[in-house]
Design a protein around this motif. Structure first.
Motif, PDB file in Angstrom:
ATOM      1  N   LEU A 106      -2.788   3.883  -2.934  1.00 57.85           N
ATOM      2  CA  LEU A 106      -2.598   2.902  -4.005  1.00 57.85           C
ATOM      3  C   LEU A 106      -2.500   1.550  -3.338  1.00 57.85           C
ATOM      4  N   ILE A 107      -3.128   0.553  -3.917  1.00 57.99           N
ATOM      5  CA  ILE A 107      -2.995  -0.805  -3.399  1.00 57.99           C
ATOM      6  C   ILE A 107      -2.515  -1.706  -4.535  1.00 57.99           C
ATOM      7  N   PHE A 108      -1.364  -2.299  -4.341  1.00 55.13           N
ATOM      8  CA  PHE A 108      -0.841  -3.281  -5.296  1.00 55.13           C
ATOM      9  C   PHE A 108      -1.188  -4.652  -4.753  1.00 55.13           C
ATOM     10  N   GLY A 109      -1.767  -5.499  -5.575  1.00 57.30           N
ATOM     11  CA  GLY A 109      -2.144  -6.808  -5.063  1.00 57.30           C
ATOM     12  C   GLY A 109      -2.508  -7.780  -6.158  1.00 57.30           C
ATOM     13  N   ILE A 110      -3.067  -8.919  -5.693  1.00 49.67           N
ATOM     14  CA  ILE A 110      -3.511  -9.960  -6.622  1.00 49.67           C
ATOM     15  C   ILE A 110      -5.013 -10.150  -6.419  1.00 49.67           C
ATOM     16  N   LEU A 111      -5.737 -10.184  -7.524  1.00 54.23           N
ATOM     17  CA  LEU A 111      -7.172 -10.461  -7.469  1.00 54.23           C
ATOM     18  C   LEU A 111      -7.488 -11.404  -8.620  1.00 54.23           C
ATOM     19  N   SER A 112      -8.065 -12.548  -8.279  1.00 56.06           N
ATOM     20  CA  SER A 112      -8.391 -13.572  -9.289  1.00 56.06           C
ATOM     21  C   SER A 112      -7.186 -13.914 -10.163  1.00 56.06           C
ATOM     22  N   SER A 167      -7.785  13.350  -2.207  1.00 56.20           N
ATOM     23  CA  SER A 167      -9.210  13.677  -2.188  1.00 56.20           C
ATOM     24  C   SER A 167      -9.632  14.388  -0.910  1.00 56.20           C
ATOM     25  N   THR A 168     -10.545  15.320  -1.080  1.00 55.66           N
ATOM     26  CA  THR A 168     -11.101  16.064   0.053  1.00 55.66           C
ATOM     27  C   THR A 168     -12.527  15.604   0.347  1.00 55.66           C
ATOM     28  N   VAL A 169     -12.974  14.547  -0.344  1.00 53.78           N
ATOM     29  CA  VAL A 169     -14.377  14.143  -0.270  1.00 53.78           C
ATOM     30  C   VAL A 169     -14.583  13.022   0.737  1.00 53.78           C
ATOM     31  N   LYS A 170     -15.649  13.120   1.528  1.00 53.72           N
ATOM     32  CA  LYS A 170     -16.031  12.059   2.448  1.00 53.72           C
ATOM     33  C   LYS A 170     -16.387  10.809   1.627  1.00 53.72           C
ATOM     34  N   ARG A 172       0.852  -1.191   0.000  1.00 49.16           N
ATOM     35  CA  ARG A 172       0.000   0.000   0.000  1.00 49.16           C
ATOM     36  C   ARG A 172       0.886   1.239   0.000  1.00 49.16           C
ATOM     37  N   ILE A 173       0.527   2.210  -0.797  1.00 47.70           N
ATOM     38  CA  ILE A 173       1.226   3.500  -0.749  1.00 47.70           C
ATOM     39  C   ILE A 173       0.186   4.609  -0.595  1.00 47.70           C
ATOM     40  N   PRO A 174       0.154   5.274   0.578  1.00 52.01           N
ATOM     41  CA  PRO A 174      -0.784   6.396   0.737  1.00 52.01           C
ATOM     42  C   PRO A 174      -0.461   7.499  -0.265  1.00 52.01           C
ATOM     43  N   GLU A 191       2.097  10.208   0.487  1.00 52.26           N
ATOM     44  CA  GLU A 191       3.549   9.961   0.437  1.00 52.26           C
ATOM     45  C   GLU A 191       4.125  10.141  -0.965  1.00 52.26           C
ATOM     46  N   ILE A 192       3.243  10.259  -1.956  1.00 50.63           N
ATOM     47  CA  ILE A 192       3.696  10.330  -3.349  1.00 50.63           C
ATOM     48  C   ILE A 192       3.839  11.797  -3.760  1.00 50.63           C
ATOM     49  N   PRO A 193       5.016  12.194  -4.218  1.00 50.67           N
ATOM     50  CA  PRO A 193       5.208  13.606  -4.572  1.00 50.67           C
ATOM     51  C   PRO A 193       4.291  14.046  -5.713  1.00 50.67           C
TER      52      PRO A 193
END
Ligand code: HPA
Length: 262
Positions: free
Chosen positions: A59-65, A50-53, A38-40, A43-45
């Protein structure tokens, strides 16, 4: 190359098969993802936050299916005051990492009277009512004159319909209209949209799809219908988020099955 792309490349060596953009209230779809990193966003320059509720920011790097996925858990909108370039930073990042396919989800209001809150709509095509700006404004060369015919990949659509019907997930297909927002539509605007064949309206997705097509990515678009002025009367952001939460589970199931087969 944009600074944020280089930053993420330095953090992880990973080529996503699919990028997935998660819309308002739709993060329940993350439950099935095997997370690698995960990268918030903070932290990314130079990466917009987002300012929205209802919108997270990571960012989430992962495996799905069995597929490598890069998930954007939270997006920014034009109405937050960001430039079109910032609004589409995620798509540029995904393409910069070598991603060829993108699934873009959103919460949208029904314009077609046959649609109701809680419905899932696959986006067949769109109409862009964000006239003020364009994410490709200022790009050089002939590449900027992007062909938008069949912007939503026909094979992806067919596969998504097939998978949904096999899984017993109820879906609709339709035309999505993007407005700049942040105000919702007047009744006159909704009647106009209804007359010209728009099925659903929202405040995102279209800028991202334009940049995705510019960068030669294949697109699947999915709307969660969160409200229908015609059927339910009033609308509020809280109501939108509640319905999106319910939709999220079914959209997650749809995406999970779609990725298995594509
Ligand atoms: N209009 C615009 N955007 C929206 C709506 C709507 O009714 N519902 C959710 N996003």
């Amino acid at each position: 190359m944009e600074e944020y792309i280089q930053f993420v490349k330095d953090q992880i060596n990973f080529v996503p098969d699919f990028a997935i953009v998660i819309g308002s209230g739709l993060s329940t779809m993350l439950d099935k993802v095997k997370v690698i990193k995960r990268i918030p966003y903070r932290e990314i320059p130079n990466y917009p936050i987002s300012t929205v509720k209802g919108h997270k920011g990571e960012l989430i790097f992962g495996i799905l299916s069995g597929k490598n996925v890069l998930i954007f858990n939270g997006r920014v909108h034009f109405y937050e005051g960001y430039t079109m370039r910032q609004v589409t930073a995620g798509v540029r990042l995904a393409a910069g990492l070598g991603t060829k396919n993108i699934i873009i989800t959103n919460a949208a209001g029904a314009v077609n009277k046959a649609l109701k809150a809680g419905d899932i709509m696959l986006i067949e095509d769109h109409i862009n009512f964000i006239f003020a700006d364009n994410p490709l404004r200022g790009e050089k060369g002939t590449e900027r004159f992007v062909d938008m015919i069949n912007a939503y990949d026909r094979d992806f659509l067919k596969k998504a319909v097939e998978v949904a019907s096999r899984k017993g997930i109820d879906i609709r297909k339709g035309i999505y209209c993007a407005v700049a927002g942040p105000n919702y539509e007047t009744m006159a605007e909704l009647r106009f949209m209804n007359r010209i064949g728009i099925d659903a309206v929202g405040m995102s997705t279209v800028p991202e799809v334009i940049v995705a097509r510019f960068l030669k990515m294949r697109v699947l678009g999915i709307s969660c219908i969160t409200d229908s002025i015609f059927n339910e009367g009033d609308i509020s952001h809280t109501k939108v988020l509640n319905i999106a939460n319910q939709c999220g589970k079914r959209i997650a199931e749809l995406i999970e099955s779609f990725l298995k087969e594509v």
